[in-house]
Motif scaffolding. Sequence first.
Motif: not given
Lengths: 481, 139
Positions: B54-59, B65-66
Amino acid sequence: MIPEKIKQINEFTWELPKEGEMHVPVKIFATKDLLEGMDDAVFTQAVNVANLKGIQKYSYVMPDGHSGYGFPIGGVAGMDINEGVISPGGIGFDINCGMRALTTNLTYNDVKDKIKELVDLLFERIPTGVGCKGFVKLNRGEFQEIMTTGAKWVIENGYGWEKDLQNIEEYGCIQGANPDKVSDKAISRGINQIGTLGSGNHFMEIQVAKKENIFNNDIANAWNIKQPDQVTAMIHCGSRGFGHQVASDYLKKFLDVMPKYGIKILDRELSCAPFSSPEGQDYFSAMACAANMAFANRQVILHRVRECFSQVFDRSPEDMEMNLLYDVAHNIAKIEAHNVNNNPKKLVMHRKGATRAFGPHRMKGHPVFEKTGQPVIIGGSMETGSFLLAGTDKSEETFCSTAHGAGRCMSRSQAKKQVSGKDLQKKLMEKGIYIKSASFSGLAEEAGFAYKDIRSVVDVMEKAGITKKVVSLIPIGNIKG
Amino acid sequence: MSFKYIEGIALAEAAFEAEGKDLKELFEACAAAFMDTSANPTSIKSVIQKEISINAKDVESLLYNFLEELVFLKDAEAIVFNKVEVTEISETSVKATAIGDKINKEKQELRADVKAITMHMFKVEKTDAGWKAMVVMDI
């Protein structure tokens, strides 16, 4: 704690006056006891809903209200179709979670010696519990048909009777569904879940209408509840992983576009977009797909229930008059015409843990309900039983909305601390209720004491004139996820 | 690595707080809470392995999303998990291996079907001891 500013209107109605950025006041239907039992967050959440653009008349809370996320459960809000917003939080993750009730011509005497066999068979044949898969194998094209036509497609493909359709809210299909607005993820989660109950508070139950529990003989008769100790059944479930994913997808999308439309984020779960905006329209189209999947889901389960009864009693479902009484949605947004201060308006009606309750006037054209009003199905806990109510013409006051269930008053973890699933199953067995569950901990979470007193909930709505009591139904068998 | 359930957040739901000395521990603790809510992990065999990336804009979005991916796999592939191991992690990307088995209510001790990870009080924060998160799941 009850907010200081609350005004008592009468024995069962309370108001939080308009202040600050509220567009309308909050109206709560409850006895003093029910009001005192509501958690604090209900009031904050109902006020936040009153802040939403385009809301008309009131932000309503039904007597079974408790806090949810964004909107309270038991929350009702009608938004102007042109000026107002649509919010996934005002519908819930389980889009078109709802109730379905059917009648039979069997009595308790016919069923009592076979209840174990019947419940065991239902538990074996209706998939229940975490991530359960259904028995209807569909390709993507067929699943899309379900998204756009709802219960109709499954009936045409052998899962039910044609006449079932007239006894489903919106005839089992919300108009405006567009599968292009649904993500691949949602389809992957839902395509194998038609005909499944899921878990949580979802159930399929066999019930008895005792003579002393019939409150309105004329309506009960019109609804084919005619003999003492007649057996009925109820199904409670929704759109499964499909609807949950649609809700999650759009909740996130709306958070990104709210600044563009100048909407303040009061609570991330209250994310919303103007109904008339492209994003608002896309969500409505996707939500309708999920709502239609839920109608189809409950239809397929009804079909399985008929098959199981038929096998156990060696009679056809037609011979046992296993007629669908009604199917209602209690987590949904719909476009409805209502009068707002004597002006006819089209509203986006948000009902989250609330049920539509059309009176006879709005059911014109239906052979039975134009005289009785629409059946409202109030699911109780598996210990205390459920209610059938009839909508009245006075329900226009709440945009034709009423309560949906008993409403929780205790958290799931607290309930589990008080009773084990195994002990509860045994206790209920002694009371004459045979239960099978995919999860003992899930069973304990649904214990009767975790819920409000369903009788006071339906009494409030009767006193308010919105719905009238027809019959209360006592469980004798139940399957749970 | 640890998580604890929290009461009184929302009556109908399951909420938990998780901690870790680093992001790997935090994400594994959150996954453990999800697994424990869905089923008794000790009743699940290690048969199937799924790779998660998963990639995302912030933690915050990354954790959200995880966890959503675990919910997705539970429905789309009908799997319950007994172990999630984070193999690579930053504040904007995570790779993990999830191990479990096809859902079978006869063989496993199933609990609650998590419908969604909600944003209700959702929070990820850095603390003196590492990282902390608060999550409410809709069940």
